[in-house]
Structure formats: structure tokens, C-alpha cells
Design an enzyme around this catalytic site. Structure first.
Site, PDB file in Angstrom:
ATOM      1  N   HIS A 104       0.835  -1.194   0.000  1.00  7.13           N
ATOM      2  CA  HIS A 104       0.000   0.000   0.000  1.00  7.13           C
ATOM      3  C   HIS A 104       0.870   1.244   0.000  1.00  7.13           C
ATOM      4  O   HIS A 104       2.092   1.167   0.109  1.00  7.13           O
ATOM      5  CB  HIS A 104      -0.923   0.001   1.226  1.00  7.13           C
ATOM      6  CG  HIS A 104      -0.184   0.135   2.536  1.00  7.13           C
ATOM      7  ND1 HIS A 104       0.532  -0.898   3.103  1.00  7.13           N
ATOM      8  CD2 HIS A 104      -0.040   1.190   3.384  1.00  7.13           C
ATOM      9  CE1 HIS A 104       1.072  -0.500   4.246  1.00  7.13           C
ATOM     10  NE2 HIS A 104       0.748   0.776   4.441  1.00  7.13           N
ATOM     11  N   GLU A 341       7.880  11.592  22.266  1.00  5.26           N
ATOM     12  CA  GLU A 341       7.435  12.915  21.825  1.00  5.26           C
ATOM     13  C   GLU A 341       7.629  12.968  20.314  1.00  5.26           C
ATOM     14  O   GLU A 341       8.715  12.662  19.827  1.00  5.26           O
ATOM     15  CB  GLU A 341       8.281  14.031  22.449  1.00  5.26           C
ATOM     16  CG  GLU A 341       8.322  14.063  23.951  1.00  5.26           C
ATOM     17  CD  GLU A 341       9.277  15.148  24.460  1.00  5.26           C
ATOM     18  OE1 GLU A 341       9.968  15.784  23.631  1.00  5.26           O
ATOM     19  OE2 GLU A 341       9.331  15.361  25.682  1.00  5.26           O
TER      20      GLU A 341
END
EC number: 4.1.1.2
Length: 392
Positions: A104, A341
Site C-alpha cells: 500500500h 514525543e
């Protein structure tokens, strides 16, 4: 008619009540989810320093619907689940041994972190140069937008996928099975140069995830391209990267400076020990999208004009911080807090409150804050991302 329920013993010390230590609040005798109240103590009883309204900055993958397939599962947190998360979307996916996330591609770039187990990734770039590699816990991969790729479990594995668009949905990607199922057979025949009946066994709809066989070694599976391999690797071994070590924990930063292909996602893997915290800081170049790996903590976010709110986090939760909003993250548990983060940027950047004050004329800081010498003399000119509480 309401069903009769067992009454809650509101005198039970294990049942939290919305009463702060300063006496504010009152007992809650109405319908409630006590488990959620226990898991979110700083929402249930906000610190006295919290004030004003901030959009929700937390969503748990445990509250995200699962998509179950033969060969694995997936779930996502996008702007639809966490409306403030406009910059980044995340997908939690698991594959069985041999399970395949089919070939994909996306309009968005894909950044990934392996949580457990091993998988194999493949890709081919626009110049016909290919890539194949095995990834394990703590490894990353990055596929630029439009680069076709696949993921296959070598054993039971789980990983986090991050996309540089909050509106992304993993369930609306561009897949090879879906495209061929919606292309006439005469067109496929002309394209591939074989009779139309060669396509009779193709899937009639998108496959997405399916159960395959565990592949052989990379050497046995590698296809030699006449154009060679991709010039920049799509894989990075983050846990093999030396951390920035501090008494209260550690930080590993990865961006385009040490993982050159990662042009749109920068990240940090943060470790905070009990009794420590991620220092007061902000990020000048991007919103922050967080994923909590282990432990539990709390984050207070300040957005100006007297507005600050505190949220609780634990493993599997996603957090979000708007660009330039001041914040800190405390370990509130007894085990190590690990989290990621992530930023929609090619470079990691943060501004340390402590360092800013230390590198500003002392008299100016003193007059602005009416600060005493004890505080002023303790300021650090070098950044320390994770700090310990005094005496711990």
C-alpha cells in the site's frame, strides 16, 4: 425504570471524592465510573494552580475501536478522536507471525516505532530502487509520502505508526488489492501483458491485513533491482543510539540530522525515573504528539492568560501539546515512565525555561519575578531535559 444498583459506599477510603486538600469540592454521590476517577486523579481533583479551559489533550488507544482481521488488528487516534490533534495521527497495529499489512501507500509520510516482536518491511522508491529490512523492538522506519511499502510479522509483533496529518485514516489508504479490484480486466491485461483470465483469482475487495506464511531470511527474499538500493535507509535503530543521560532519566532524539530520510517527523524517546520530571519547556516549531509506553504520569499545559490544565497519562495513552504551550511531565508512579514525543518537523527543538532564565541578565530576572538568590543561583546554563526532585 432504572435497574437497581449496589450503592456506593462513599465512606470507603478507596473511593476517591472530588475534595481538594484546601477543602474545595464536595462528595460525589451520583452515578460515576470510579475506575476512571482513580485513573484520572488530576482531572477529578485539579491542582489549585489549574485555571480556565483547554481542549482535551488526552485520548487512550483503549477507547479506540479495533479493526480485527485474520493476521492482525489495528486501531487509530486521529483528529476525529482527539480534535486538537490536527498535525499528527497515530495507529496502533499488531500482526501475527506471517501476518501481512498488504502492499500500500499513503498521501502522508509514515513514521513507525516497534513496540514488541519482529517484522519485515519492504519498499520501492520512485526511481525503482528497493529496500528490505527486519525491524525489532526500539527500531524505527520512515516511508516518505507516496512510497509503496509493506509490513509482515516475523513473529507476533506490535508497533506504532505515526502520520504527518491529523486527518489521516489508516482505513482509507491506497492498497494494491483495492486498486486492482476496481480496474477492468482488459486494462489489467494490457498493463501486464497477460490474458484476462490471469486475473480471475484476484481479491474482489481490499485485503488490508491477511494471514500469510513467515518469510525466509532477508537474503533469500531480496530482489535485485537494476537500479540498486534506496540511497538513504528507511530504518533507524533508536535503542542503539547513545542517550543523553541525566540523574532523573534519559532522552534519545531522532530527526533528519541522524535519520536523514525522516523529513517530516522528529521525535524523542524520553525516560523519567520515579521522583523525576521532564523540565518546564516548550517547542517553538511544532505541536507535540505523545505516546506513553510504560508507567504513569501527569502533564500540566500552560497556554497563557492564566490558563493551565493538568491531565493524567498511562501506558497506551496519547497526549497532545499545542505549539509554544509551556508544559512539564511528572512521573507519578513507582516504575519508570517511558514515552515518545513526536513533531511534524524535520528537526527536534525545545526551549528550556531554566536555561532561558540562566542566560538572561540576572537583575532582569530578579526584578521580573522578585526572585531570591537561592533560585537565581541555581539556574542552569546547560539544558537538562529530565530533572530530579531535591532529596530524591
Amino acid at each position: 425504570m432504572l435497574l437497581e444498583q449496589q450503592p456506593i459506599n462513599h465512606e470507603d477510603r478507596n473511593v476517591p471524592q472530588p475534595i481538594r486538600s484546601d477543602g474545595a469540592g464536595a462528595i460525589d454521590t451520583g452515578p460515576r465510573n470510579i475506575i476512571r476517577d482513580i485513573q484520572n486523579p488530576n482531572i477529578f481533583v485539579p491542582p489549585v494552580t489549574d485555571e480556565g479551559m483547554i481542549p482535551n489533550l488526552r485520548f487512550s488507544f483503549s477507547d479506540a475501536p479495533m479493526k480485527l482481521d485474520h493476521g492482525g488488528w489495528s486501531r487509530e487516534i486521529t483528529v476525529r478522536q482527539l480534535p486538537i490533534s490536527t498535525a499528527i495521527a497515530g495507529v496502533n497495529m499488531s500482526l501475527t507471525a506471517g501476518g501481512v499489512r498488504e502492499l500500500h501507500w499513503h498521501k502522508q509520510a509514515e513514521w513507525a516505532y516497534m513496540l514488541l516482536g519482529r517484522a519485515r518491511i519492504t519498499a520501492v522508491d520512485q526511481d525503482g530502487r528497493n529496500f528490505i529490512a527486519d525491524v525489532g523492538p526500539g527500531d524505527l522506519w520512515y516511508f516518505p509520502a507516496g512510497i509503496p511499502h509493506s509490513i509482515q510479522g516475523l513473529e507476533h509483533c506490535e508497533f506504532l505508526l505515526v502520520f504527518d496529518d491529523g486527518n489521516f485514516s489508516e482505513f482509507s489508504t491506497l492498497t494494491i488489492s483495492d486498486w486492482l479490484a476496481h480496474t477492468p480486466k482488459d486494462v489489467l491485461s494490457a498493463n501486464f501483458g497477460v490474458p484476462e483470465n490471469a486475473f480471475n483469482s484476484l481479491p474482489s475487495e481490499q485485503v488490508y491485513i491477511y494471514q500469510g506464511n513467515v518469510p525466509g531470511s532477508v537474503a533469500s527474499e531480496d530482489i535485485q533491482s537494476p537500479y540498486g538500493k534506496v540511497p538513504m535507509t528507511f530504518k533507524h535503530e533508536l535503542l542503539n543510539q547513545p542517550p543523553i543521560q541525566m540523574p532523573g532519566g534519559s532522552v534519545r532524539i531522532v530527526d533528519s540530522s541522524n535519520f536523514p530520510i525522516s523529513k517530516t517527523i522528529a521525535a524523542a524517546l524520553v525516560q523519567i525515573e520515579p521522583g523525576a520530571m521532564r523540565e518546564l519547556h516548550w517547542h517553538p516549531n511544532s505541536d507535540e504528539w505523545q505516546y506513553y509506553l510504560t508507567g504513569q504520569g501527569r502533564m500540566t499545559v500552560f497556554i497563557g492568560n492564566g490558563t493551565a490544565r493538568t491531565f493524567d497519562y498511562r501506558a497506551g495513552d496519547v497526549g497532545y501539546v499545542p505549539s509554544n504551550a509551556g508544559h512539564y511531565i511528572q512521573n507519578t508512579g513507582t516504575e519508570t515512565l517511558w514515552f515518545l514525543e513526536m513533531f511534524k518537523s524535520n528537526r527536534y527543538a525545545d526551549v528550556s525555561l531554566n536555561q532561558w532564565m540562566a542566560l538572561t541578565p540576572k537583575e532582569l530576572v530578579q526584578s521580573n519575578l522578585n526572585a531570591g538568590s537561592v533560585m537565581l543561583d541555581s539556574l542552569r546554563k546547560k539544558k537538562v531535559p529530565v530533572v530530579k526532585y531535591p532529596g530524591t
